[in-house]
Scaffold this motif. Sequence first.
Motif, short mmCIF file in Angstrom:
data_model
loop_
_atom_site.label_atom_id
_atom_site.label_comp_id
_atom_site.label_asym_id
_atom_site.label_seq_id
_atom_site.Cartn_x
_atom_site.Cartn_y
_atom_site.Cartn_z
N PHE A 27 0.83 -1.44 -0.06
CA PHE A 27 0.07 -0.17 0.03
C PHE A 27 0.90 1.22 0.00
N VAL A 28 1.85 1.03 0.31
CA VAL A 28 3.02 2.31 0.38
C VAL A 28 3.91 2.30 -0.88
N GLY A 29 3.81 1.28 -1.74
CA GLY A 29 4.60 1.52 -3.03
C GLY A 29 5.42 0.46 -3.19
N LEU A 30 5.82 -0.39 -2.18
CA LEU A 30 6.65 -1.58 -2.51
C LEU A 30 5.95 -2.94 -2.64
N ALA A 31 5.44 -3.15 -3.69
CA ALA A 31 4.49 -4.08 -3.77
C ALA A 31 5.06 -5.75 -3.66
N LEU A 32 4.33 -6.57 -2.78
CA LEU A 32 4.96 -7.77 -2.67
C LEU A 32 4.72 -8.67 -3.70
N GLU A 33 5.85 -9.43 -4.18
CA GLU A 33 5.61 -10.26 -5.22
C GLU A 33 5.68 -11.67 -4.80
N GLY A 34 6.25 -11.65 -3.78
CA GLY A 34 6.20 -13.10 -3.24
C GLY A 34 6.75 -13.17 -1.92
N LEU A 35 6.59 -14.51 -1.08
CA LEU A 35 6.98 -14.66 0.16
C LEU A 35 7.54 -15.95 0.48
N GLU A 36 8.66 -16.09 0.64
CA GLU A 36 9.35 -17.41 0.88
C GLU A 36 9.70 -17.63 2.46
N GLY A 37 9.55 -18.89 2.85
CA GLY A 37 9.77 -18.93 4.32
C GLY A 37 8.68 -18.64 5.21
N ARG A 38 8.86 -19.02 6.45
CA ARG A 38 7.98 -18.64 7.44
C ARG A 38 8.61 -17.99 8.61
N GLY A 39 7.77 -17.25 9.47
CA GLY A 39 8.31 -16.69 10.76
C GLY A 39 9.47 -15.95 10.65
N SER A 40 10.47 -16.00 11.34
CA SER A 40 11.78 -15.21 11.36
C SER A 40 12.68 -15.57 10.15
N GLU A 41 12.48 -16.75 9.40
CA GLU A 41 13.21 -17.11 8.32
C GLU A 41 12.42 -16.61 7.10
N ALA A 42 11.36 -15.73 7.03
CA ALA A 42 10.66 -15.08 5.85
C ALA A 42 11.65 -14.49 4.94
N VAL A 43 11.41 -14.55 3.72
CA VAL A 43 11.96 -13.48 2.76
C VAL A 43 11.08 -12.84 2.13
N LEU A 44 10.97 -11.54 2.06
CA LEU A 44 9.93 -10.73 1.21
C LEU A 44 10.60 -10.67 -0.16
N ASP A 45 9.79 -10.77 -1.21
CA ASP A 45 10.32 -10.52 -2.49
C ASP A 45 9.24 -9.28 -2.99
N LEU A 46 10.14 -8.08 -3.04
CA LEU A 46 9.42 -6.87 -3.17
C LEU A 46 9.58 -6.35 -4.55
N ASP A 47 8.79 -5.84 -5.62
CA ASP A 47 8.95 -5.14 -6.28
C ASP A 47 9.14 -3.49 -6.07
N VAL A 48 10.49 -3.34 -6.32
CA VAL A 48 11.05 -1.88 -6.23
C VAL A 48 10.97 -1.07 -7.46
N THR A 49 10.17 -0.10 -7.58
CA THR A 49 10.26 0.69 -8.98
C THR A 49 11.60 1.40 -9.14
N THR A 50 11.83 1.62 -10.55
CA THR A 50 13.18 1.92 -10.83
C THR A 50 13.55 3.50 -10.38
N ASN A 51 12.46 4.19 -9.65
CA ASN A 51 12.97 5.69 -9.17
C ASN A 51 13.16 5.51 -7.79
N ARG A 52 12.80 4.21 -7.01
CA ARG A 52 13.08 4.28 -5.73
C ARG A 52 14.44 3.44 -5.51
N VAL A 53 15.42 4.09 -6.08
CA VAL A 53 16.66 3.54 -5.60
C VAL A 53 16.74 3.26 -4.03
N ASP A 54 16.38 4.44 -3.60
CA ASP A 54 16.67 4.38 -1.96
C ASP A 54 16.15 3.12 -1.21
N CYS A 55 15.08 2.38 -1.94
CA CYS A 55 14.79 0.94 -1.24
C CYS A 55 15.08 -0.22 -1.98
N MET A 56 16.36 -0.24 -2.59
CA MET A 56 16.71 -1.31 -3.38
C MET A 56 17.97 -1.72 -2.41
#
Length: 531
Positions: A27-56
């Motif tokens: 909802f704040v612009g970093l779209a979730l494309e996938g979620l791997e693992g569970r709990g503390s071992e989870a890995v978020l796969d985020l779609d970071v747009t090209t203008n948001r290099v600060d979030c890469m």
Amino acid sequence: MKVPLSWLREFVDIPAEPRQLGEDLTFVGLALEGLEGRGSEAVLDLDVTTNRVDCMNVYGVAREVSVLYGVPLRPPDLAFPETGPPASEALDVTIEASDLCPRFCARVLDVRLGPSPAWIRDRLEAVGVRPINNVVDLTNYVMMEMGHPSHAFDLARVPEGKLIVRWAREGDRLTTLDGVGRILSGRVGVVAGTEGALALAGIMGGASSEVSDETRTVALEAAWWDPLSIRRASKTLGMHTEASHRFERGADAEAPPDATARIAHLLAKIGAGTARPGLIDRRPVPRARRVTTFRLARASAVLGTPVAEDRARQILTGLGFGVKPPPAAWEVEIPSWRSDVGREADLIEEVGRHVGVDRIPSTVPSSRGAEGLRPAQVAVRGVREALVGVGLTEVINSSFVSDAEAGPHAPPRLRLANPLSEEQGALRSSLVMPGLVSILRANLRQGRRDVHVFEMGRVFGSTSHGPAEESRIAILRAGPITPHWSSARRTADFFDAKGVVELLAQRLGAGPFTFEADGAPAFLHPGKAAV
């Protein structure tokens, strides 16, 4: 961009489950494309747009999470011990191309090469980076954590201990770390030694100064490279790396000192080496302070919902903006890592993202009256209805045509400088050739004999004032025609086409027309054509 949850929690406490965190980031612009693992071992796969290099990077995402949930953001630890002789005694840096590199930082590290600890290897593998050795792994680790690429040179393989930032000279040769030998041209940036290029600036290091098992001293480089220069060089060389991906989008110009400090801190933490005293910092072009204004009233008007002053200040300061709120308009200093922000509208977008687009009520914009069709639109619609009414079918052809298919009889065409293919190498100068004729040919091949079509579109040509375009109508009638269900079938002829033209003239209020056989285009049948 893959973000391990355990790595993210080093910088911010997360009060939500991984799935909910991904939805909130979406909802704040970093779209979730996938979620791997569970709990503390989870890995978020985020779609970071090209203008948001600060979030890469992990820390950039942590900053967004901090503002999203209103929790403190912990800075990375940059403390490290310094031992040995000053770094400046072993390494010298010269910038000859300030337009390529406005800032270049370096540290000298005494290292003990070996494999990285398991926790570093695991995190690198979780984000898709292959572990190599502890020194190279730390440069990759900090790039993924803080977003700023760096490079380690074996100082013993840097001639005279001198690094020179310059444009490549014609004929410069360099074998890059991928094993490819390259001949460089003038607008490719390099980090060179006294005897030739050692690395491609902002893209990839060179094999001649590569860190190896024999390396004992490292020249650690972290610079800020001109985005357009890196983009051009990577395209010219056909290369795309994690470093070039960030630099060509505008990395943080103030990050080089922190990136080298973070690497030195981690190097000491894992017991793989120490840093010599002093940071070598070359900065021929000081960075200008970027400031813009922000008005609460304007933000509320643009977003369509009231924006609380405290909430707006919390969002902007949490994202790193410096806010000085005078009575009417706030003076806002833009942080160095936000190259995508430059005006008030961008600040309003930042506030809107975290206020929540889903929280803005849906309203119908006020209107003074309903807009109708313009006279030209009414005329076009009337022509289309008239042509469909006499039994014609509208077709739409591409404005790009082949010179060969158009034939020698079509008017001269404008050639494209960069056509997609030879079949689309020119702009059409006629709707008939090859447009409607191609439609007829295709239908005849399929066994369809009655083809009655029209096209309304633009054609292009040259005038004494340069290229020009105009709107035209073309009609094609071929094969059997039945004017009425009670009439006998017959073949369409000149008079059917003439009747359609006269109908259009009546609809448009034009005419009367006269038809003459002389002057008809050469591709029409002589004696059966008129203009």
